[in-house]
Design an enzyme around this catalytic site. Structure first.
Site, PDB file in Angstrom:
ATOM      1  N   ASP A 126      13.322  17.421  28.903  1.00 40.09           N
ATOM      2  CA  ASP A 126      14.012  17.080  30.140  1.00 40.09           C
ATOM      3  C   ASP A 126      15.480  16.770  29.853  1.00 40.09           C
ATOM      4  O   ASP A 126      15.828  16.415  28.723  1.00 40.09           O
ATOM      5  CB  ASP A 126      13.386  15.828  30.786  1.00 40.09           C
ATOM      6  CG  ASP A 126      11.951  16.071  31.204  1.00 40.09           C
ATOM      7  OD1 ASP A 126      11.570  17.235  31.395  1.00 40.09           O
ATOM      8  OD2 ASP A 126      11.215  15.073  31.317  1.00 40.09           O
TER       9      ASP A 126
HETATM   10  N1  URA Z   1       7.400  14.902  28.404  1.00 37.78           N
HETATM   11  C1  URA Z   1       8.309  14.523  29.331  1.00 37.78           C
HETATM   12  O1  URA Z   1       7.978  13.838  30.285  1.00 37.78           O
HETATM   13  N2  URA Z   1       9.580  14.939  29.177  1.00 37.78           N
HETATM   14  C2  URA Z   1      10.006  15.660  28.121  1.00 37.78           C
HETATM   15  O2  URA Z   1      11.185  15.984  28.019  1.00 37.78           O
HETATM   16  C3  URA Z   1       9.055  16.033  27.162  1.00 37.78           C
HETATM   17  C4  URA Z   1       7.761  15.650  27.333  1.00 37.78           C
END
Ligand code: URA
Length: 244
Positions: free
Chosen positions: A109
């Site tokens: 993310d």
């Molecule tokens: N899980 C999440 O919630 N975000 C990420 O970036 C990776 C795994």
């Protein structure tokens, strides 16, 4: 090598990070490029990358097809190769790595930090991302709320996400439990926002997330956010054996 595996000299030079195609043509025009001991005069000359000996400005050019980079992704950067509206991870690379057209293997993310593999080896990436492979990914997280042994047990059994999906078992380790907890979580799949949604399923909120391992790779702790390095031969070999 088959005829179709031959490539134009200017393209090979650009791929090796010697500049754009235009700059590579200029080098050839300026009589700075030799192929197998002969001055190259035609940018369209078809060469066998890795076999023909290419020398630029008196220096042999080492040909390689693939690059494998470990990036410590900083927050605020998108796991993508191109985006009009924001900085993407590929923008963090120097032009000589960008010339290989690497892409991120999977996504983190925008607000997640940590280990991101970038490569132009599509086969390896595809195999690592295959849901059938269950490649483990370990995250360090801070979580608002007290993480308990019940949460550990729930994660071990798999939790039900907001869309009704039951996750595979995850391995949750409590590093510190309190109103703000610190944990490590290993999961074997990669659903959208999975870690955040797993904590949401047990009534808690992830406030900081960092990936610290993926398969055999561990984030190099000498890399500051935004820094990257090439994988070592050992790391590449272990990734290949994992993805066979
Ligand atoms: N899980 C999440 O919630 N975000 C990420 O970036 C990776 C795994």
């Amino acid at each position: 090598m088959a005829e179709k595996e031959r490539q134009r000299l200017d393209k090979v030079l650009a791929h090796m990070g010697l500049g754009t195609r235009k700059e590579a043509k200029k080098l050839i025009k300026e009589r700075k490029v030799e192929v197998n001991g002969e001055l190259a005069q035609d940018p369209g000359l078809h060469v066998r990358p890795g076999q023909d000996r290419i020398v630029v400005n008196g220096e042999p050019v080492e040909y390689r097809q693939f690059v494998y980079l470990m990036l410590n992704k900083p927050q605020g950067v998108l796991s993508a190769t191109g985006d009009e509206s924001g900085q993407v991870v590929v923008d963090l690379l120097s032009p000589n790595y960008q010339s290989f057209h690497p892409f991120p293997v999977g996504r983190l993310d925008k607000d997640t930090e940590g280990l991101l593999l970038l490569t132009n080896d599509g086969h390896l990436a595809h195999r690592l991302l295959s849901p059938k492979k269950h490649v483990p990914k370990t995250y360090y997280a801070t979580v608002s709320g007290t993480v308990t042994q019940e949460d550990v047990e729930m994660f071990r059994q798999g939790v039900i996400l907001d869309d009704g999906y039951r996750t595979l078992p995850g391995c949750l380790k409590i590093l510190r439990s309190g109103p703000e907890s610190e944990v490590e979580l290993t999961i074997y799949e990669g659903k959208y926002h999975q870690v955040k949604r797993m904590f949401q399923a047990v009534g808690k909120k992830v406030t900081y997330l960092k990936r610290i391992a993926m398969g055999p790779l561990t984030l190099d702790n000498t890399l500051k956010p935004g820094e990257y390095r090439e994988l070592t031969e050992e790391e590449i070999t272990s990734l290949r054996s994992l993805s066979q």
